[in-house]
Design a protein around this motif. Structure first.
Motif, PDB file in Angstrom:
ATOM      1  N   HIS A   9      16.524  -1.402  -7.336  1.00  0.00           N
ATOM      2  CA  HIS A   9      16.863  -1.126  -8.572  1.00  0.00           C
ATOM      3  C   HIS A   9      17.105  -2.190  -9.618  1.00  0.00           C
ATOM      4  N   VAL A  10      16.717  -1.973 -11.041  1.00  0.00           N
ATOM      5  CA  VAL A  10      16.595  -2.825 -12.031  1.00  0.00           C
ATOM      6  C   VAL A  10      17.445  -2.208 -13.079  1.00  0.00           C
ATOM      7  N   ASP A  11      18.369  -3.239 -13.563  1.00  0.00           N
ATOM      8  CA  ASP A  11      19.190  -2.888 -14.865  1.00  0.00           C
ATOM      9  C   ASP A  11      18.415  -3.084 -15.990  1.00  0.00           C
ATOM     10  N   THR A  12      18.124  -1.983 -16.702  1.00  0.00           N
ATOM     11  CA  THR A  12      17.328  -2.284 -18.200  1.00  0.00           C
ATOM     12  C   THR A  12      17.918  -1.868 -19.339  1.00  0.00           C
ATOM     13  N   PRO A  13      17.436  -2.214 -20.424  1.00  0.00           N
ATOM     14  CA  PRO A  13      18.257  -1.375 -21.409  1.00  0.00           C
ATOM     15  C   PRO A  13      18.076   0.007 -21.906  1.00  0.00           C
ATOM     16  N   ILE A  16      19.470   2.222 -15.502  1.00  0.00           N
ATOM     17  CA  ILE A  16      19.059   1.564 -14.169  1.00  0.00           C
ATOM     18  C   ILE A  16      18.078   2.310 -13.638  1.00  0.00           C
ATOM     19  N   LEU A  17      16.837   1.515 -13.501  1.00  0.00           N
ATOM     20  CA  LEU A  17      15.740   2.117 -12.985  1.00  0.00           C
ATOM     21  C   LEU A  17      15.549   1.921 -11.355  1.00  0.00           C
ATOM     22  N   GLU A  18      15.078   2.926 -10.708  1.00  0.00           N
ATOM     23  CA  GLU A  18      14.960   2.675  -9.413  1.00  0.00           C
ATOM     24  C   GLU A  18      13.366   2.828  -8.928  1.00  0.00           C
ATOM     25  N   VAL A  19      12.710   1.756  -8.291  1.00  0.00           N
ATOM     26  CA  VAL A  19      11.483   1.648  -8.167  1.00  0.00           C
ATOM     27  C   VAL A  19      10.949   1.815  -6.908  1.00  0.00           C
ATOM     28  N   VAL A  27       5.089   4.080  -6.088  1.00  0.00           N
ATOM     29  CA  VAL A  27       4.984   5.514  -6.080  1.00  0.00           C
ATOM     30  C   VAL A  27       5.818   6.493  -7.127  1.00  0.00           C
ATOM     31  N   ARG A  28       6.929   5.613  -7.419  1.00  0.00           N
ATOM     32  CA  ARG A  28       7.843   6.390  -8.376  1.00  0.00           C
ATOM     33  C   ARG A  28       8.964   5.456  -8.909  1.00  0.00           C
ATOM     34  N   VAL A  29       9.219   5.816 -10.147  1.00  0.00           N
ATOM     35  CA  VAL A  29      10.222   5.066 -11.199  1.00  0.00           C
ATOM     36  C   VAL A  29      11.148   6.050 -11.620  1.00  0.00           C
ATOM     37  N   GLY A  30      12.421   6.076 -11.312  1.00  0.00           N
ATOM     38  CA  GLY A  30      13.563   7.161 -11.790  1.00  0.00           C
ATOM     39  C   GLY A  30      14.730   6.161 -12.272  1.00  0.00           C
ATOM     40  N   TRP A  31      15.455   7.083 -12.836  1.00  0.00           N
ATOM     41  CA  TRP A  31      16.817   6.728 -13.356  1.00  0.00           C
ATOM     42  C   TRP A  31      17.625   6.793 -12.222  1.00  0.00           C
TER      43      TRP A  31
END
Length: 155
Positions: A9-13, A16-19, A27-31
């Protein structure tokens, strides 16, 4: 048998994105968060690159990608990946390159399983923004375009 999917998980502006990674490729990036994070070298690098992108220090991702999709969708993803940081294309421009129409391009953009990294936000309608299927819809698309300075009316 394929390896299990690992996530980080990446906290972004833009939230939160889940890679997700499988078999050594993103294979996927989601919120949001679907489960507890894992630690892999690739996911660590994805986090580093996403932070650098949102800090304005990274213009092009260098990660192994394996997006799911039809052969046509993967062609559209390749076209998106070829759009330089800070630039945009229209659905029609991509359609012309692939000898099709704008609607299938829009559908492929909406099916993009790796948004942000595969920059579907850089595809616009000839009359404006067009759609965006990521969380936050147009607000997220505008935020990404503003970050890149890619749509002069939004700067």
């Amino acid at each position: 048998m394929p390896e299990e999917i690992a996530v980080v998980h990446v906290d972004t502006p833009v939230g939160i994105l889940e890679v997700a990674e499988r078999d050594g490729a993103v294979v996927r990036v989601g919120w949001g968060r679907s489960r507890a994070p894992d630690e892999t070298a690739l996911l660590g690098e994805a986090v580093r690159q996403l932070h650098a992108y949102f800090d304005g220090a990274l213009k092009s991702f260098d990660l192994p990608l394996k997006p799911a999709g039809s052969a046509f969708q993967r062609q559209v993803y390749d076209e998106m990946l070829a759009i330089p940081y800070g630039e945009t294309r229209t659905y029609g421009e991509i359609a012309k390159r692939l000898s099709t129409h704008g609607q299938p391009i829009g559908q492929a953009c909406g099916a993009n399983p790796i948004p942000v990294i595969i920059p579907c936000h850089r595809i616009l309608s000839v009359t404006g923004l067009g759609g965006y299927s990521g969380r936050g819809g147009h607000d997220t698309k505008i935020a990404l375009l503003r970050l890149e300075g890619g749509y002069p009316f939004l700067v």
